[in-house]
Design an enzyme around this catalytic site. Structure first.
Site, short mmCIF file in Angstrom:
data_model
loop_
_atom_site.label_atom_id
_atom_site.label_comp_id
_atom_site.label_asym_id
_atom_site.label_seq_id
_atom_site.Cartn_x
_atom_site.Cartn_y
_atom_site.Cartn_z
N CYS A 45 46.43 37.95 36.06
CA CYS A 45 45.55 39.25 36.08
C CYS A 45 45.97 39.78 37.59
CB CYS A 45 44.28 38.69 36.23
SG CYS A 45 43.03 39.99 36.10
N ASP A 57 43.87 41.31 39.15
CA ASP A 57 42.68 41.00 40.16
C ASP A 57 43.19 40.78 41.51
OD1 ASP A 57 40.59 39.76 41.78
OD2 ASP A 57 39.58 39.85 39.91
N ARG A 81 42.23 39.18 44.04
CA ARG A 81 41.91 38.06 44.64
C ARG A 81 42.77 36.77 44.10
NH1 ARG A 81 35.88 38.59 42.57
NH2 ARG A 81 37.26 39.37 40.76
N HIS A 120 41.81 33.55 35.28
CA HIS A 120 40.68 33.34 36.42
C HIS A 120 39.36 33.45 35.77
CE1 HIS A 120 39.46 37.20 37.63
NE2 HIS A 120 40.63 37.56 37.27
N CYS A 150 36.66 36.67 35.28
CA CYS A 150 37.57 37.87 34.92
C CYS A 150 36.79 39.26 34.53
CB CYS A 150 38.45 37.44 34.25
SG CYS A 150 39.95 38.84 33.96
CO CO Z 1 40.87 39.15 36.03
#
Ligand code: CO
Length: 210
Positions: A42, A44, A46, A98, A101
């Site tokens: 992803c 993302d 993090r 994750h 999400c």
């Molecule tokens: Co995500």
């Protein structure tokens, strides 16, 4: 100092540290990359592939998009996949989702997000395929997390449906496919699904003339 200037400063420090630890570090990597892994994760911020797996530059070939999707009309993903499989000859492909999400959470609302609706629709389909299991989960958070796991599994299966992967399975018994989910809560990765090279899938999706 402007906020982005800090990144450039940190970069200088990082490069110097690498050379201090290992004077050949950059010269070794400059002309060759031979990663064993393709990571589909992803976007993302993090969930940085190298950091959470303790890997160094040169070890993982990375593709990231919203909610770690394998969409067969995505030329970007397909180009990365073909290069990783045919040229780099990776041995493993990891789809890493994750928990928590935002992409998956957004997909199960009825809110219109603009152009991203078209991307999220693929996740809505995963919900629809598994509606019975998901609707039976009362807790909202738990239901999202289950969908996140099911989505990772579906994306691994999407990899297995590509002629790129099927051809490599036939000719070179690789790559192995892995579905993982990372926890933002404790930083740990949970393996949830695996497909060995050569695994048979629904014959509808298996090409017999590659
Ligand atoms: Co995500």
């Amino acid at each position: 100092m402007k906020i982005y200037e800090k990144l450039l400063l940190e970069n200088k420090a990082w490069a110097a540290e690498k050379v201090e630890d290992d004077p050949e570090f950059f010269t070794r990597l400059e002309h060759i990359q031979s990663p064993e892994f393709l990571w589909i994760g992803c976007s993302d911020s993090r969930v940085p592939a190298n950091e959470i797996t303790g890997t160094q530059p040169g070890e993982i070939f990375v593709h990231r998009n919203i909610a770690n999707m394998v969409v067969h009309t995505d030329l970007n993903l397909l180009s990365v996949l073909q290069y990783a499989v045919d040229v780099l000859k990776v041995r493993h492909i990891i789809v890493c989702g994750h928990y928590g999400c935002g992409g998956v959470k957004a997909a199960i609302t009825q809110h219109s997000y603009g152009i991203i609706n078209k991307w999220l629709r693929n996740i809505k389909d995963v919900y629809r395929f598994n509606r019975e299991v998901l609707d039976a989960i009362a807790d909202d958070g738990e239901r999202v997390n289950k969908l996140i796991e099911l989505n990772v599994r579906e994306q691994v299966m999407n990899l297995a449906k590509t002629s790129i992967v099927q051809k490599a399975w036939q000719n070179e018994q690789r790559p192995h496919l892995h579905g993982w989910v990372y926890s933002l809560h404790d930083g740990l990765i949970k393996p949830i699904f695996e497909m060995e090279a050569g695994t048979h899938i629904d014959p509808l999706y298996e090409f017999d003339d590659l």
